[in-house]
Every structure is written in C-alpha cells, then in structure tokens.
Motif scaffolding. Sequence first.
Motif, PDB file in Angstrom:
ATOM      1  N   GLY A  37       0.794  -1.235   0.000  1.00  0.00           N
ATOM      2  CA  GLY A  37       0.000   0.000   0.000  1.00  0.00           C
ATOM      3  C   GLY A  37       0.817   1.271   0.000  1.00  0.00           C
ATOM      4  O   GLY A  37       1.813   1.397  -0.710  1.00  0.00           O
ATOM      5  N   GLY A  38       0.398   2.243   0.838  1.00  0.00           N
ATOM      6  CA  GLY A  38       1.072   3.525   0.902  1.00  0.00           C
ATOM      7  C   GLY A  38       2.200   3.536   1.916  1.00  0.00           C
ATOM      8  O   GLY A  38       2.303   2.661   2.770  1.00  0.00           O
ATOM      9  N   SER A  39       3.045   4.542   1.808  1.00  0.00           N
ATOM     10  CA  SER A  39       4.197   4.658   2.697  1.00  0.00           C
ATOM     11  C   SER A  39       4.463   6.123   3.010  1.00  0.00           C
ATOM     12  O   SER A  39       4.285   6.995   2.157  1.00  0.00           O
ATOM     13  N   ASN A  40       4.892   6.384   4.253  1.00  0.00           N
ATOM     14  CA  ASN A  40       5.238   7.752   4.639  1.00  0.00           C
ATOM     15  C   ASN A  40       6.580   8.195   4.090  1.00  0.00           C
ATOM     16  O   ASN A  40       6.873   9.384   4.027  1.00  0.00           O
ATOM     17  N   GLN A  41       7.430   7.239   3.714  1.00  0.00           N
ATOM     18  CA  GLN A  41       8.775   7.565   3.263  1.00  0.00           C
ATOM     19  C   GLN A  41       8.867   7.823   1.765  1.00  0.00           C
ATOM     20  O   GLN A  41       9.617   8.684   1.320  1.00  0.00           O
ATOM     21  N   ALA A  42       8.122   7.050   0.966  1.00  0.00           N
ATOM     22  CA  ALA A  42       8.238   7.181  -0.490  1.00  0.00           C
ATOM     23  C   ALA A  42       6.920   6.795  -1.141  1.00  0.00           C
ATOM     24  O   ALA A  42       6.073   6.145  -0.533  1.00  0.00           O
ATOM     25  N   PHE A  43       6.760   7.215  -2.378  1.00  0.00           N
ATOM     26  CA  PHE A  43       5.539   6.902  -3.121  1.00  0.00           C
ATOM     27  C   PHE A  43       5.863   5.931  -4.252  1.00  0.00           C
ATOM     28  O   PHE A  43       6.751   6.182  -5.056  1.00  0.00           O
ATOM     29  N   TYR A  44       5.149   4.809  -4.255  1.00  0.00           N
ATOM     30  CA  TYR A  44       5.278   3.819  -5.326  1.00  0.00           C
ATOM     31  C   TYR A  44       3.900   3.637  -5.943  1.00  0.00           C
ATOM     32  O   TYR A  44       2.943   3.243  -5.249  1.00  0.00           O
ATOM     33  N   PHE A  45       3.813   3.933  -7.225  1.00  0.00           N
ATOM     34  CA  PHE A  45       2.505   4.003  -7.867  1.00  0.00           C
ATOM     35  C   PHE A  45       1.795   2.647  -7.884  1.00  0.00           C
ATOM     36  O   PHE A  45       0.603   2.565  -7.575  1.00  0.00           O
ATOM     37  N   LYS A  46       2.522   1.579  -8.235  1.00  0.00           N
ATOM     38  CA  LYS A  46       1.860   0.282  -8.391  1.00  0.00           C
ATOM     39  C   LYS A  46       1.272  -0.239  -7.075  1.00  0.00           C
ATOM     40  O   LYS A  46       0.097  -0.646  -7.049  1.00  0.00           O
ATOM     41  N   PRO A  47       2.024  -0.216  -5.946  1.00  0.00           N
ATOM     42  CA  PRO A  47       1.401  -0.635  -4.682  1.00  0.00           C
ATOM     43  C   PRO A  47       0.216   0.239  -4.275  1.00  0.00           C
ATOM     44  O   PRO A  47      -0.777  -0.264  -3.743  1.00  0.00           O
ATOM     45  N   PHE A  48       0.329   1.549  -4.550  1.00  0.00           N
ATOM     46  CA  PHE A  48      -0.771   2.465  -4.229  1.00  0.00           C
ATOM     47  C   PHE A  48      -2.010   2.115  -5.040  1.00  0.00           C
ATOM     48  O   PHE A  48      -3.129   2.072  -4.508  1.00  0.00           O
ATOM     49  N   LEU A  49      -1.814   1.847  -6.330  1.00  0.00           N
ATOM     50  CA  LEU A  49      -2.940   1.487  -7.195  1.00  0.00           C
ATOM     51  C   LEU A  49      -3.560   0.157  -6.774  1.00  0.00           C
ATOM     52  O   LEU A  49      -4.795   0.007  -6.772  1.00  0.00           O
ATOM     53  N   CYS A  50      -2.716  -0.799  -6.396  1.00  0.00           N
ATOM     54  CA  CYS A  50      -3.225  -2.097  -5.944  1.00  0.00           C
ATOM     55  C   CYS A  50      -4.067  -1.933  -4.680  1.00  0.00           C
ATOM     56  O   CYS A  50      -5.112  -2.582  -4.538  1.00  0.00           O
ATOM     57  N   TYR A  51      -3.621  -1.049  -3.779  1.00  0.00           N
ATOM     58  CA  TYR A  51      -4.401  -0.806  -2.561  1.00  0.00           C
ATOM     59  C   TYR A  51      -5.766  -0.215  -2.908  1.00  0.00           C
ATOM     60  O   TYR A  51      -6.796  -0.612  -2.340  1.00  0.00           O
ATOM     61  N   LEU A  52      -5.785   0.734  -3.821  1.00  0.00           N
ATOM     62  CA  LEU A  52      -7.058   1.354  -4.218  1.00  0.00           C
ATOM     63  C   LEU A  52      -8.026   0.310  -4.755  1.00  0.00           C
ATOM     64  O   LEU A  52      -9.223   0.330  -4.448  1.00  0.00           O
ATOM     65  N   ILE A  53      -7.518  -0.613  -5.564  1.00  0.00           N
ATOM     66  CA  ILE A  53      -8.382  -1.636  -6.157  1.00  0.00           C
ATOM     67  C   ILE A  53      -8.878  -2.617  -5.103  1.00  0.00           C
ATOM     68  O   ILE A  53     -10.070  -2.953  -5.057  1.00  0.00           O
ATOM     69  N   LEU A  54      -7.964  -3.080  -4.244  1.00  0.00           N
ATOM     70  CA  LEU A  54      -8.304  -4.148  -3.299  1.00  0.00           C
ATOM     71  C   LEU A  54      -9.196  -3.663  -2.169  1.00  0.00           C
ATOM     72  O   LEU A  54     -10.075  -4.410  -1.712  1.00  0.00           O
ATOM     73  N   TYR A  55      -8.997  -2.432  -1.705  1.00  0.00           N
ATOM     74  CA  TYR A  55      -9.746  -1.954  -0.542  1.00  0.00           C
ATOM     75  C   TYR A  55     -10.811  -0.916  -0.902  1.00  0.00           C
ATOM     76  O   TYR A  55     -11.978  -1.063  -0.523  1.00  0.00           O
ATOM     77  N   PHE A  56     -10.424   0.107  -1.646  1.00  0.00           N
ATOM     78  CA  PHE A  56     -11.435   1.088  -2.045  1.00  0.00           C
ATOM     79  C   PHE A  56     -12.397   0.501  -3.075  1.00  0.00           C
ATOM     80  O   PHE A  56     -13.516   0.992  -3.220  1.00  0.00           O
ATOM     81  N   GLY A  57     -11.950  -0.530  -3.779  1.00  0.00           N
ATOM     82  CA  GLY A  57     -12.870  -1.236  -4.673  1.00  0.00           C
ATOM     83  C   GLY A  57     -13.997  -1.898  -3.904  1.00  0.00           C
ATOM     84  O   GLY A  57     -15.161  -1.883  -4.325  1.00  0.00           O
TER      85      GLY A  57
END
Length: 498
Positions: free
Chosen positions: A301-321
Amino acid sequence: MIRMINYKWSNFFNELLKVKWILFGVMIYIYGVRAKEQMYIHSLQSKLQLNKWDLVHSSFGNIYLIIYFVLPFFLYHSLVIITSNFDYTIFIRFGSYRSWVYATLAQFIQIVGVSIIVWGAVSGVLSIGAPHFAGWSPFSKMDAFLSETQILQKLITSPFLALLLHLALLVLSVSCFHLLLAILYVKWQYKRIVVFAAVLIWVYAGVSFKLLPPHSLLNLCNYLILHSGVMQFGTIWISIVVVTVGMILLILVINLLDLNLKLYNWNDYAAILLIVMSLWAGMRGKEGTTIWDQFLFMFIGGSNQAFYFKPFLCYLILYFGLVYWVQLYLQKELSEMGYYKLLRYQSTSRWFWGWYCKIMLYIGVYLFALALLALFISFLNGFSFDFYVSIERSVTVLKIVYHFFVNGYLQLSFYVLFVFIIAWLSKETFYSFVGIALLSFFMLPHLNNWGIVPSGLNSMSYVLTDSSVYRISVILALWNVLMIVFLLYVFRKQDLHF
C-alpha cells in the motif's frame, strides 16, 4: 434399516458382476504387466529385492494408466449418471437440486469403489510370486526415483498408509470433477456443455502431463497421483489440501444452486479478475523466498517515506474497490428506504445495525478470501511455505496476520462508516466518492506522518517500519467508535424513531 442396507449391498454386488468390470480388469492387467516387467528390470539392475508393495503401488500409481484409461473411464460414468438421472420427477422426490447432486455423487462413488476393488484384485494377481514382507522393501529404500515406492517411502513410514492416502487423493479429485460436471448441468441443463467440459478435463490432464514440466503447479497429475505431488511439493499434504479446498468450494456452490443465483454475472467475474491481477502485479519475483514475503509486497500500500505508484494502485483496487461495492449496495438500500421499512425495524438505529453487521460479515469473508488467494498466487509462483519472512527477519508472520486481519477489518469498517455518513447526510452518492478520493490523498508521503488520519493504516508498509500495529489498532478503533457515536447522534437529532 437392515433391509435398506441389504438392498444397497445387493446393488453393489450386482454392479460388481457386470461385464464392463471384466473389461476394466483386463485393461488394468495389461498396463500392470508392463509396469511389473519394468519393476523387475530395475530391481535386477540395482541388485536390491522388491516386494509385493512395490508391485501394488506401481499398479495403483501408474501415471499412464490413470491419465489415459482410469480418468476417462470415471468421467464417462460421471456423464452417464448425471444425464440419465436428470428428470423433474426425480427432483420432486429429492426436493432440491442440492440433494440430487449429492445423490449422483453417491452413485459415482459406488462406481469408484467397485473400480478400486477390481483394481486391487488385479494388482493382487500381478503381485503373485513377489516376496511378501512387511514394510518398505530394500529396493524402495534405494535413494533414487525409479518407482513410486522410492518416492513415497521418504515421507511415509508405512506402504499401506501410502496406498490409502493415494487412493483418498484420487477419489477426492475425481469426485471434484463429478461435482463440477453436475453443477454445470444443473445451471445450463445442456448435455453438450458437460460433455465438452469432461473432454476438456481429460485433454488437459494429458496435455499437462506431456507438455508441462513435471514441477509445474498446473500439472493435473500432481492432484491425481500422490507420488507426483510429493515430487513437486516435497510433502504429502499440499496436493490433498488443494483438492480438499476445491471440494469445499464446490460444496459451497452446490448449496447456492437452489437459491437460483446467477453464477455467470460478468461484473463479478471482472471484479475477481481485477483483484487477481492486482495481487499478481503486487508481487516482486526477484525479492524474497517465502509466500509471506510476497504477501507483504501484495498489500504494501502507501508509505510515509516514499511513493510507489503500483502498490498504491493495488491498494485502491483491493480496498477502495470493496468500499465502492458497499457504496452501490448502500445506494440501493437508501433508495428503498421508506416508512414501511422503518415500521418493520421500529427505528433508524435498528435498521442501521442490521445493515452494518451484514456488511461487516461480508468484509470478514472478503479479507479471509483475499488472504487465501494471495498465498495461493505466491505458491503458484514457486515460493516456499516456510513460516518466516526472509526479507525482514524482525517481522514475524503472526504480526503480518494480525495487521492484515485486525487492522484491515478496522480500516474497512471506518471506510464503510465514512461513506455511510456522507451518503446519509448529503443523500448523494457522488459526495461519498469525493470523500474517499480526498481520504486516499493522506496515503501519500509526509501527509500522515503521525499516523492519526485513518487512511491506508492497514498497509503492510507500516509493518516494515517502526510503527506499532497495536497503536494502529487503537487509533482505528477510536475512529470507528467516534463515527458510530456521531451516527447515533444524527439519528436521534433527526427524530426518526418510531
């Protein structure tokens, strides 16, 4: 009762005396003779003595015999049982499709049982003349892979137990095939579909045996023949567990047959495909060695240290979906809200608790299914089942499980309450989507350094940092309590109690 038992035994022995079983035994004997010759050749070359168990296992575990003769034999009888017993007068007697499916399964298992008896009798004839002594033979204890017994004896102490486990796996697998064909026939009631499915199963078994490498997880032999599964997985249980899980899933589907539910809703299939693609995309094949390593990556998912688009997108699909699905369900509930429903529940609060408890039950099932699917995908990609995290030894598996289920449950509960409050106050679902979009921004780096904004706190990135998963649980629990108290206040203020 005794009369019924005698009747069933009479039918069993009548089935055993049919001509087809003589032909079945002849085919088993032909295959068995060739396997016996090979066993004696290997025994002479190695100068180690074999016994009757080697010959019995070579007969029951013959891959060519099972794939090219036994499997199509069972599939043919499965088709005959299903198509010949599909009649509405029979359904009236059974009372439901589910009972009918189980009745056909009982008939099919009877066929399988007779087959094993004939198979065993022929194997006994083929073993005549071989030395008879208890336990594994010196030949089977040789450190090689020339026979089925040489593979199985490394993990199983008794040849008799090995045979029982092999037969249990075979019976479970072919029973799954029968249930699958029965479900297809009940849903579509079209003979060509189940015939095509049966032929497809047989062709795939042959193709997977010939074209796929023996170590491939998609090789059907690993789930039909015990020693083949042992060669692939290094344990006797994975093949049995996979087939057992498949049987449980089929039983769950059978229990839905009488509800007249559509099992071919393309929106559901598209959602499942999107979830699978998200989990697969979240893997890092070159990092880690265990399934728990990949489990971390899939839900990082998300991280306070860095932004990684693919994990962020996967989180959106799995949970916000999932939240999107809840939003659609909520929209339907609110559109049907009226005085009659309120009269039935007597208060808005009581209606809300009924709706909320149902949603939370679905969330629990979703998280459990999501975890199983993630672990299974990791397993398919060849990662080990070792119970540790190789990429970060300070992280325990129990910590991962706790964070995924407890904090994941609390996080999704907050999302549900959040969209419910917005939808209830605004009466517009559009504002709920806007609220979720704004909430997701706090998953970006440096926007939630204190970890008090309830957005993405169930991300696995928190497990890899110094953040306490128990502190996250407390924060999410407090937010959930705050949301519920606010909702109850709104209900009371609007004076909707009756």
